[in-house]
Design an enzyme around this catalytic site. Structure first.
Site, PDB file in Angstrom:
ATOM      1  N   PHE A  66       1.083  -1.139   0.016  1.00 13.13           N
ATOM      2  CA  PHE A  66       0.087   0.125   0.053  1.00 13.13           C
ATOM      3  C   PHE A  66       0.809   1.110  -0.109  1.00 13.13           C
ATOM      4  CE2 PHE A  66      -2.300   3.585   1.813  1.00 13.13           C
ATOM      5  CZ  PHE A  66      -3.546   3.571   0.950  1.00 13.13           C
ATOM      6  N   ASP A 112       9.059   2.835   1.707  1.00 13.72           N
ATOM      7  CA  ASP A 112       7.879   3.824   2.206  1.00 13.72           C
ATOM      8  C   ASP A 112       7.869   3.372   3.896  1.00 13.72           C
ATOM      9  OD1 ASP A 112       5.537   4.186   3.148  1.00 13.72           O
ATOM     10  OD2 ASP A 112       4.446   3.537   1.442  1.00 13.72           O
ATOM     11  N   LYS A 137       2.475  10.205   7.902  1.00 11.08           N
ATOM     12  CA  LYS A 137       1.562  10.059   9.114  1.00 11.08           C
ATOM     13  C   LYS A 137       2.178  10.613  10.420  1.00 11.08           C
ATOM     14  CE  LYS A 137      -1.196   5.905   7.666  1.00 11.08           C
ATOM     15  NZ  LYS A 137      -0.787   5.486   6.357  1.00 11.08           N
TER      16      LYS A 137
HETATM   17  C1  PLP Z   1      -0.880   5.663   5.192  1.00 16.03           C
HETATM   18  C2  PLP Z   1       0.172   5.070   4.011  1.00 16.03           C
HETATM   19  C3  PLP Z   1       0.258   5.815   2.780  1.00 16.03           C
HETATM   20  C4  PLP Z   1      -0.544   7.063   2.351  1.00 16.03           C
HETATM   21  O1  PLP Z   1      -0.535   7.866   3.241  1.00 16.03           O
HETATM   22  P1  PLP Z   1      -1.710   9.169   3.235  1.00 16.03           P
HETATM   23  O2  PLP Z   1      -1.169  10.109   4.030  1.00 16.03           O
HETATM   24  O3  PLP Z   1      -3.150   8.466   3.506  1.00 16.03           O
HETATM   25  O4  PLP Z   1      -1.807   9.530   1.778  1.00 16.03           O
HETATM   26  C5  PLP Z   1       1.453   5.067   2.141  1.00 16.03           C
HETATM   27  N1  PLP Z   1       2.055   4.475   2.395  1.00 16.03           N
HETATM   28  C6  PLP Z   1       1.862   3.724   3.508  1.00 16.03           C
HETATM   29  C7  PLP Z   1       2.749   2.428   4.058  1.00 16.03           C
HETATM   30  C8  PLP Z   1       0.875   3.954   4.483  1.00 16.03           C
HETATM   31  O5  PLP Z   1       0.645   3.382   5.514  1.00 16.03           O
END
Ligand code: PLP
Length: 380
Positions: free
Chosen positions: A122, A207, A236
């Site tokens: 994700f 990420d 986040k």
């Molecule tokens: C939450 C998340 C995103 C996206 O972040 P947003 O601020 O919701 O756009 C991308 N990668 C990971 C691993 C996430 O947990």
């Protein structure tokens, strides 16, 4: 009545303090996921609130090409804390934007198109980041997304080696998949991805939007695996609740990044909040605390849940409990009957992402609530 496009939960939250949230009717909730890893220091942390409030009064906004102290401090602190020689910083407003920039920078710096992503991964929901996000439900109705993305099984070094070649701009990978089910990766795997990308001049994008800022027991999950990526994305929890994202790059990526920009990039208020968040995380050694509390929580959960849980996995305070019934029913019970808010990660995993400052008492409360909700389910 509601102005929101998507469904809402039947709990109106009015106030937060530490790891607790309070409903409009006074009900107290234990926040083990309602803040989605966004408040590592807990709700309303005075250092962050103070820094943001001071900055709000002094200067709320000036465009990013005008240096301001709060932003410069944040640049320095991010560069100093990022793995190895990752020292260049692009600031934005969310996780998906941080990944969007990472993909653009990698394409520009390499002059290549191909991007390799992982199954169950994700990375966000804007058109570019969404193209690297696995789940069909998130993609449906929005295609065609950007092209040139190939998915490989997560954790499979051979499949990764096969997919990465001289045409690859970037590999984007979570060091521990969150949304996809709380799936850990081994050090060997992440190091193999590092080696293969380096061999072919492709960018390794880690990420850390969910795993970063001490969540998994080290400031960055990459630190625990001894991996220095070319790009690290964070968002986040970076400003403990205010919207911010950052794309941290090595020099070669920054030099070839191309043209990119955003009006709210590096806004002084979020920068002040993020700087205070990072300062407090370091000063109070929050990552070590998260490691300790995570180990405690996992042990206590294993003892209390027994074979009601198929598996408990994860790292630090990013834990997944594989349950035998639908996770959403468990979560509803947890919230309504036991005053605890957690998250799903797929259909059968209950995901715990509490603030990193929880103590044993809060961990114990969470274990009791989970045991009650899960054994209640099992005995029906
Ligand atoms: C939450 C998340 C995103 C996206 O972040 P947003 O601020 O919701 O756009 C991308 N990668 C990971 C691993 C996430 O947990």
């Amino acid at each position: 009545m509601s102005g929101f496009v998507f469904s809402e939960k039947p709990i109106r939250i009015e106030r937060g303090e530490g790891a607790l949230l309070y409903g409009a009717d006074g009900t107290e909730y234990l926040d083990f996921g309602a803040s989605y890893a966004v408040c590592p220091l807990g709700h309303g942390h005075p250092d962050v609130v103070g820094a943001a409030t001071d900055q709000l009064e002094r200067l709320t906004y000036v465009q990013a090409s005008y240096p301001v102290d709060a932003r410069d401090r944040l640049y320095d602190r991010l560069a100093a804390t990022a793995p190895g020689d990752v020292s260049k910083v692009w600031l934005c407003n969310s996780g998906t934007e941080a990944n969007e920039a990472a993909l653009k920078f990698a394409r520009s710096a390499t002059g290549r198109e191909k991007i390799v992503a992982t199954m169950q991964g994700f990375h966000g929901r804007t058109m570019g980041a969404l193209a690297t996000t696995w789940k069909q439900q998130y993609r449906e109705g929005f295609e065609p997304l950007i092209g040139g993305v190939e998915f490989v099984p997560y954790g499979d070094s051979e499949a990764m080696a096969e997919a990465v070649d001289g045409e690859t701009a970037a590999v984007i990978v979570e060091p521990l998949q969150g949304e996809g089910g709380v799936n850990p990766a081994s050090t060997e795997y992440l190091q193999a991805v590092r080696e293969r990308t380096a061999q072919h001049g492709a960018a390794m994008v880690i990420d850390e939007i969910q795993t970063g800022l001490g969540r998994t027991g080290t400031l960055w999950a990459a630190d625990a695996h001894d991996v220095v990526p070319d790009v690290l994305t964070t968002a986040k929890g970076l400003a403990n609740g205010l919207p911010i994202g950052a794309t941290l790059c090595r020099e070669w990526i920054a030099e070839g990044a191309g043209d990119h920009g955003s009006t709210f990039s590096g806004g002084p208020v979020v920068c002040a909040a993020a700087d205070a968040t990072l300062e407090t995380i370091a000063a109070e050694d929050v990552p070590s605390h998260a490691a300790e509390m995570g180990a405690y929580l996992a042990t206590e959960l294993a003892a209390a849940l027994g074979d009601v849980a198929r598996e408990i996995r994860g790292s630090g305070l990013m834990l997944g409990i594989e349950v035998k019934r639908g996770a959403n029913r468990v979560l509803r019970d947890l919230a309504i009957e036991h005053g605890m808010l957690a998250l799903p990660a797929g259909r059968s995993v209950v995901r715990l992402l509490p603030p990193l400052v929880i103590g044993e008492d809060e961990a114990d409360r969470a274990v009791d609530a989970l045991a009650a909700a899960l054994t209640g389910e099992a005995s029906q």
